[in-house]
Every structure is written in structure tokens, then in C-alpha cells.
Write an enzyme that holds these catalytic residues in place. Sequence first.
Site, PDB file in Angstrom:
ATOM      1  N   ARG A 184       0.739  -1.221  -0.080  1.00 50.86           N
ATOM      2  CA  ARG A 184      -0.003  -0.092  -0.159  1.00 50.86           C
ATOM      3  C   ARG A 184       0.823   1.183   0.034  1.00 50.86           C
ATOM      4  O   ARG A 184       0.469   2.167  -0.419  1.00 50.86           O
ATOM      5  CB  ARG A 184      -0.902  -0.138   1.311  1.00 50.86           C
ATOM      6  CG  ARG A 184      -1.953  -0.919   1.125  1.00 50.86           C
ATOM      7  CD  ARG A 184      -3.059  -1.029   2.242  1.00 50.86           C
ATOM      8  NE  ARG A 184      -2.208  -1.854   3.434  1.00 50.86           N
ATOM      9  CZ  ARG A 184      -2.822  -1.833   4.762  1.00 50.86           C
ATOM     10  NH1 ARG A 184      -4.201  -1.578   4.941  1.00 50.86           N
ATOM     11  NH2 ARG A 184      -2.598  -2.575   5.626  1.00 50.86           N
ATOM     12  N   GLU A 215     -11.552  -3.331  17.731  1.00 46.72           N
ATOM     13  CA  GLU A 215     -10.323  -3.738  17.148  1.00 46.72           C
ATOM     14  C   GLU A 215      -8.903  -3.785  17.793  1.00 46.72           C
ATOM     15  O   GLU A 215      -8.821  -2.524  18.281  1.00 46.72           O
ATOM     16  CB  GLU A 215     -10.499  -3.376  15.890  1.00 46.72           C
ATOM     17  CG  GLU A 215      -9.532  -3.866  14.687  1.00 46.72           C
ATOM     18  CD  GLU A 215      -9.523  -3.465  13.444  1.00 46.72           C
ATOM     19  OE1 GLU A 215      -8.703  -3.789  12.524  1.00 46.72           O
ATOM     20  OE2 GLU A 215     -10.257  -2.681  13.109  1.00 46.72           O
ATOM     21  N   ASP A 249     -10.374  -9.110   6.107  1.00 47.61           N
ATOM     22  CA  ASP A 249     -10.263  -7.655   5.845  1.00 47.61           C
ATOM     23  C   ASP A 249     -10.028  -7.589   4.314  1.00 47.61           C
ATOM     24  O   ASP A 249      -8.819  -7.994   4.041  1.00 47.61           O
ATOM     25  CB  ASP A 249      -9.428  -6.891   6.709  1.00 47.61           C
ATOM     26  CG  ASP A 249      -9.484  -5.413   6.371  1.00 47.61           C
ATOM     27  OD1 ASP A 249     -10.110  -5.138   5.394  1.00 47.61           O
ATOM     28  OD2 ASP A 249      -8.979  -4.559   7.086  1.00 47.61           O
ATOM     29  N   HIS A 260     -13.586   1.008  13.320  1.00 50.23           N
ATOM     30  CA  HIS A 260     -12.688   0.553  12.675  1.00 50.23           C
ATOM     31  C   HIS A 260     -11.535   1.164  13.151  1.00 50.23           C
ATOM     32  O   HIS A 260     -11.361   2.087  13.845  1.00 50.23           O
ATOM     33  CB  HIS A 260     -12.670   1.321  11.239  1.00 50.23           C
ATOM     34  CG  HIS A 260     -11.485   1.125  10.445  1.00 50.23           C
ATOM     35  ND1 HIS A 260     -10.592   2.045  10.277  1.00 50.23           N
ATOM     36  CD2 HIS A 260     -11.093  -0.127   9.865  1.00 50.23           C
ATOM     37  CE1 HIS A 260      -9.568   1.527   9.428  1.00 50.23           C
ATOM     38  NE2 HIS A 260     -10.092   0.259   9.051  1.00 50.23           N
ATOM     39  N   GLU A 269     -14.962  -8.018   5.458  1.00 50.55           N
ATOM     40  CA  GLU A 269     -14.792  -6.574   5.748  1.00 50.55           C
ATOM     41  C   GLU A 269     -14.428  -5.817   4.212  1.00 50.55           C
ATOM     42  O   GLU A 269     -13.548  -5.849   3.656  1.00 50.55           O
ATOM     43  CB  GLU A 269     -13.906  -6.158   6.710  1.00 50.55           C
ATOM     44  CG  GLU A 269     -13.802  -4.688   7.138  1.00 50.55           C
ATOM     45  CD  GLU A 269     -12.802  -4.615   8.362  1.00 50.55           C
ATOM     46  OE1 GLU A 269     -12.121  -3.527   8.328  1.00 50.55           O
ATOM     47  OE2 GLU A 269     -12.958  -5.387   9.227  1.00 50.55           O
TER      48      GLU A 269
END
Length: 385
Positions: A42, A335, A212, A315, A238
Site C-alpha cells: 500500500r 479492534e 479484511d 474501525h 470486511e
Amino acid sequence: MKIQDVRLYLIDDQVGGKSDDWRTEATVANPMSEFEAYGEQRSSWMGPGNDPFAIEITADDGTTGIAVNSAGGPPACEVINGHFRQFIEGSDAFDRRKIWEQMYRSQLPYGQRGVSMIALSAVDLALWDLAGNLTGQPVYNLLGGKVKSEVPCYLTAHESILDRVSDEQFFGLKLAAPYGPADGYAEGLARTESMVASARDAIGDERDLMLDCYMAWDKEFTVRAADRLRGYDIKWFEDALHPECVDQYADIRERVGPIQLAAGNMEFGHKAFHQLLHNGAADILQPDLRWTGGLTEVQRIAEMAKPYGVPVVPHAPSIYSYHYAIANPNAPYAEFLGVFEGDRLTAPDTPVVGEPEPVDGYVELDDAPGFGVDLDRDRLLPYSV
């Protein structure tokens, strides 16, 4: 009590830092996965809007409220400095709703999503912290008090550290999905099943297992993955699709059941969440308090979701998520995202001092005023235009 000053900071990433951070070192499926040059990590495509920043708001008597945001960076700082500042300085420190509305309405011509809402969220969280510090109350008391004594947490991790986290005492494990349509449907599905099979073997049958998908899947892959993974008792997928794909989520929700659809990580403001609820497009809402409009807006979302019987699970791990969850009956858990510092599982590196971490899968909050944390001043770089 009037607000006297707003200060903004960028974060010095040369100070601090934790080793073995799978978020930057491992492959995670993402919206850019189909582009070979940017698919693996990413960090290869993210811009300055993904950088963290901090805000400090000071009242007339010197009391401060602070917030740290995981995204926004210089663009969000400029929105606050060049636009929102006029609505903050000189205002009553307890006029959070008025300040929120002024910021929100003023950014309608150019914002409504992304950086402008991330900027608004940081201001809102700092104002909640300021109110707690002025009254000597923890934020969860300002929300109505605790509805649970501690917050159960699930762990978010990556298959690359599965062998290191499988024995951690969380009620569930969520894996960042490394594979998807960009790998080809056959290969992507096969590799996803192999990962899920290994994870289920590692954690056993008594704990929840989630995926996810980080906006990397599409309708076909999601439906086929649900078919392929039915024997592994997956709790949810998710953010399988891109944000605002309300019709597509609604179309596949029943088809993937009993696997649930969790959505909202990249949604901004209560209107987006109303669309998810009204169209029956999600089983679990996951707004990020640091992005979607702050604690003020997530309260609205939670009240909106309650008649639908849809839980609102914040989140990402943060002190803001923990205060929200401990004070809200339709937030059953929170989380925790784990990385390693040597042999110790810990939270990702942030310029925050005093944030609690789970013990045996639970987070406890003390009665310190505000959010009960401070800024790591050694990490801060004063923002300048």
C-alpha cells in the site's frame, strides 16, 4: 470558557517506530492490486493524505484537548489552519455541536468526504478531550458512562505472522486478505482458502475468524469466496467492495450468508451509513472515528443503527474507539491491530503516550479525564503552510 488557540503538528517518522510491521512489509490486497507496479504494498501508492497529524486546542485557562489522526497529513492541517480555525478560536469550548455543524456546512462545496472530513474529525475529537479535561471527567462519562466494565477485542493481523499470533488471547482473529481478483479468480480463491484453512487450524474452532478485504474484491469474487469458505465458519468479510457500492452490497448480502458483510471503513458522514442501513446492505457498520466525522458523528450513526439491530463496531484500534465502545451498548467489541516489537505484540506506532493495550484480549479504561492520553512531544513537528 473560550477557545484561545489551535496548534497543528506533523509527525516525525524518524523518531520511534516499531519493527516487524506487516502493514508496510507484507502484501495486502488493496484497490490498486490490479496495477502491477502498485499492487503489492500500500505504501507504493499512498500520498500525503495518508500521513498522520496531531491537533492541540487550548482554552483561556490553559487547559488543552488533543487528538492524533492516522491520516490527513498536510492537506488536513491546511483545511483546519486555512478554513476551520475561524469556527474554533473564540468559540465556547463546550459548543461541540455548533462547531461541528459550522465546519461541516462550510466544507460542503469542496469536501464531504476524505481529507476535509478527516480534518473535521480531528477537531471534534480534540474538543471532546478538552471537555473531559475541563470537567475532570473521562470521555466515556460524557457519553453516559460505562455499559461494560472492559472492552473485548479481536486481533487484526496478517498471514505472515499467523504462527506468532495464533495463541494470543483475543476472541477472534481478522486477517488482512493478500489475495483477490487481481490474482485471477481461480488462483485468488485457492490461495485465500489455503490461508483461511491454515488460520482455522491455528486458532481452533472456538474463536471467530474474519477477513479484511480492503476494497480489493468484487461481487463475483465475494460470492464465490463465500461459497468456497463455508466450511471454515467465517464471521464476516470486511470492505469487500469499493465504498458507496450500496446496491452491490445489498444484492450479495443474502447470497454470502451466513457470512456477514462489514462495511463503512471508508465511508464519511451519517448519510452514507443511512444508505447502508436503509438498503439492508451491511450486517456490521465500521465507521472510523478519526475519519467519518469524529465522536459526535459516530454517536449519530450508532443511534441510527440501533433500531435496525445493526452493531456499530469502530474501525481500527485507538483510544477513541475504546471510549466509544465502553459507553455504547450496540458496540459489543473493538479492534486491536497487532504488530511486533521484538517478541512483544503491541499496537502500531503512534505519537500518543498512555494509550492502553489489551490484556488477555480486553481493554480497561481508567478514570483519567478526557481520553486519558497525551502527545509524545518528541515526535511532533509544528505545521507550517
